[in-house]
Write a protein that holds these residues in place. Structure first.
Motif, PDB file in Angstrom:
ATOM      1  N   VAL A  14      71.301 -34.616  71.903  1.00 46.17           N
ATOM      2  CA  VAL A  14      71.999 -33.593  72.680  1.00 46.17           C
ATOM      3  C   VAL A  14      71.879 -32.243  71.986  1.00 46.17           C
ATOM      4  N   LYS A  15      71.344 -31.272  72.725  1.00 47.77           N
ATOM      5  CA  LYS A  15      71.198 -29.901  72.209  1.00 47.77           C
ATOM      6  C   LYS A  15      72.223 -28.954  72.842  1.00 47.77           C
ATOM      7  N   GLN A  16      72.611 -29.236  74.077  1.00 50.25           N
ATOM      8  CA  GLN A  16      73.631 -28.457  74.793  1.00 50.25           C
ATOM      9  C   GLN A  16      74.525 -29.444  75.530  1.00 50.25           C
ATOM     10  N   LEU A  17      75.815 -29.173  75.562  1.00 52.35           N
ATOM     11  CA  LEU A  17      76.764 -30.019  76.293  1.00 52.35           C
ATOM     12  C   LEU A  17      77.810 -29.133  76.927  1.00 52.35           C
ATOM     13  N   ASN A  18      77.908 -29.210  78.240  1.00 52.43           N
ATOM     14  CA  ASN A  18      78.861 -28.393  78.989  1.00 52.43           C
ATOM     15  C   ASN A  18      79.705 -29.300  79.871  1.00 52.43           C
ATOM     16  N   ILE A  19      80.982 -29.398  79.533  1.00 53.97           N
ATOM     17  CA  ILE A  19      81.921 -30.249  80.259  1.00 53.97           C
ATOM     18  C   ILE A  19      82.875 -29.351  81.023  1.00 53.97           C
ATOM     19  N   GLU A  20      82.997 -29.603  82.311  1.00 54.40           N
ATOM     20  CA  GLU A  20      83.882 -28.792  83.148  1.00 54.40           C
ATOM     21  C   GLU A  20      85.344 -29.176  82.943  1.00 54.40           C
ATOM     22  N   ALA A  21      86.192 -28.191  82.991  1.00 57.02           N
ATOM     23  CA  ALA A  21      87.628 -28.444  83.057  1.00 57.02           C
ATOM     24  C   ALA A  21      87.936 -29.038  84.429  1.00 57.02           C
ATOM     25  N   PRO A  22      89.001 -29.807  84.556  1.00 57.66           N
ATOM     26  CA  PRO A  22      89.330 -30.397  85.863  1.00 57.66           C
ATOM     27  C   PRO A  22      89.386 -29.337  86.965  1.00 57.66           C
ATOM     28  N   GLY A  23      88.696 -29.620  88.068  1.00 56.45           N
ATOM     29  CA  GLY A  23      88.680 -28.720  89.217  1.00 56.45           C
ATOM     30  C   GLY A  23      87.730 -27.541  89.090  1.00 56.45           C
ATOM     31  N   GLU A  24      87.037 -27.419  87.967  1.00 58.44           N
ATOM     32  CA  GLU A  24      86.132 -26.296  87.746  1.00 58.44           C
ATOM     33  C   GLU A  24      84.691 -26.666  88.088  1.00 58.44           C
ATOM     34  N   PHE A  25      83.894 -25.655  88.390  1.00 55.45           N
ATOM     35  CA  PHE A  25      82.454 -25.803  88.553  1.00 55.45           C
ATOM     36  C   PHE A  25      81.801 -24.492  88.138  1.00 55.45           C
ATOM     37  N   ARG A  26      81.419 -24.417  86.864  1.00 49.47           N
ATOM     38  CA  ARG A  26      80.766 -23.227  86.332  1.00 49.47           C
ATOM     39  C   ARG A  26      79.696 -23.600  85.316  1.00 49.47           C
ATOM     40  N   VAL A  27      80.132 -24.198  84.205  1.00 45.45           N
ATOM     41  CA  VAL A  27      79.248 -24.395  83.053  1.00 45.45           C
ATOM     42  C   VAL A  27      78.248 -25.537  83.225  1.00 45.45           C
ATOM     43  N   SER A  28      78.432 -26.360  84.244  1.00 46.10           N
ATOM     44  CA  SER A  28      77.479 -27.457  84.479  1.00 46.10           C
ATOM     45  C   SER A  28      76.508 -27.140  85.616  1.00 46.10           C
TER      46      SER A  28
END
Length: 158
Positions: free
Chosen positions: A135-149
């Motif tokens: 894994v070189k990058q990992l982006n986990i969304e906060a609940p209800g969010e859609f941005r970093v993924s």
């Protein structure tokens, strides 16, 4: 604890449909490759179908030009993933992976309890970039969010 940047992806079998149901382990999917893997809480669900998967379909060629493969995963069965991919006009080469029992999701430490919505255990919305299974990058969304993924965000990182 969830997987972290620098960790090797766990070896767990996933399923996909090609000429029938195919079981493939994650080492075979990730070793020797550059891959963006994004996970959605569920195929055919609103944000997943209206934004998440469509973004990766739209930008698929940009990832490929960078030498990066793209895989979509959900805690669904391979038949659902196939039908969802067909309904979304997923291009050949964008892998639609089924983690039917959530084994890979649990191994990553990225499970989501969606039982309040009648969905049981699912994957959190996330996107990761791995090179040769690390894994070189990992982006986990906060609940209800859609941005970093999103595909757009991931393209800025790889």
């Amino acid at each position: 604890m969830s997987i972290q940047v620098g960790d090797r992806l766990p070896e767990v079998p996933l399923q996909r449909i090609r000429e029938g149901v195919e079981t493939i382990d994650t080492n075979a999917l990730f070793d020797g490759r550059k891959v963006v893997l994004f996970a959605v809480p569920g195929a055919f669900t609103p944000t997943c179908s209206e934004k998440h998967l469509p973004g990766f379909v739209q930008h698929f060629d940009e990832f490929r030009r960078k030498g990066i493969e793209v895989a979509c995963m959900a805690v669904n069965d391979p038949f659902v993933m196939q039908a969802w991919g067909q309904s979304q006009h997923v291009p050949d080469g964008l892998m639609m992976l089924a983690d039917g029992n959530g084994d890979f999701t649990r191994a990553l430490g990225l499970e989501l309890d969606a039982s309040a919505y009648g969905m049981g255990t699912r994957a959190k919305r996330f996107a990761l970039y791995a090179e040769d299974g690390v894994v070189k990058q990992l982006n986990i969304e906060a609940p209800g969010e859609f941005r970093v993924s999103s595909a757009e965000h991931m393209l800025t990182l790889v």
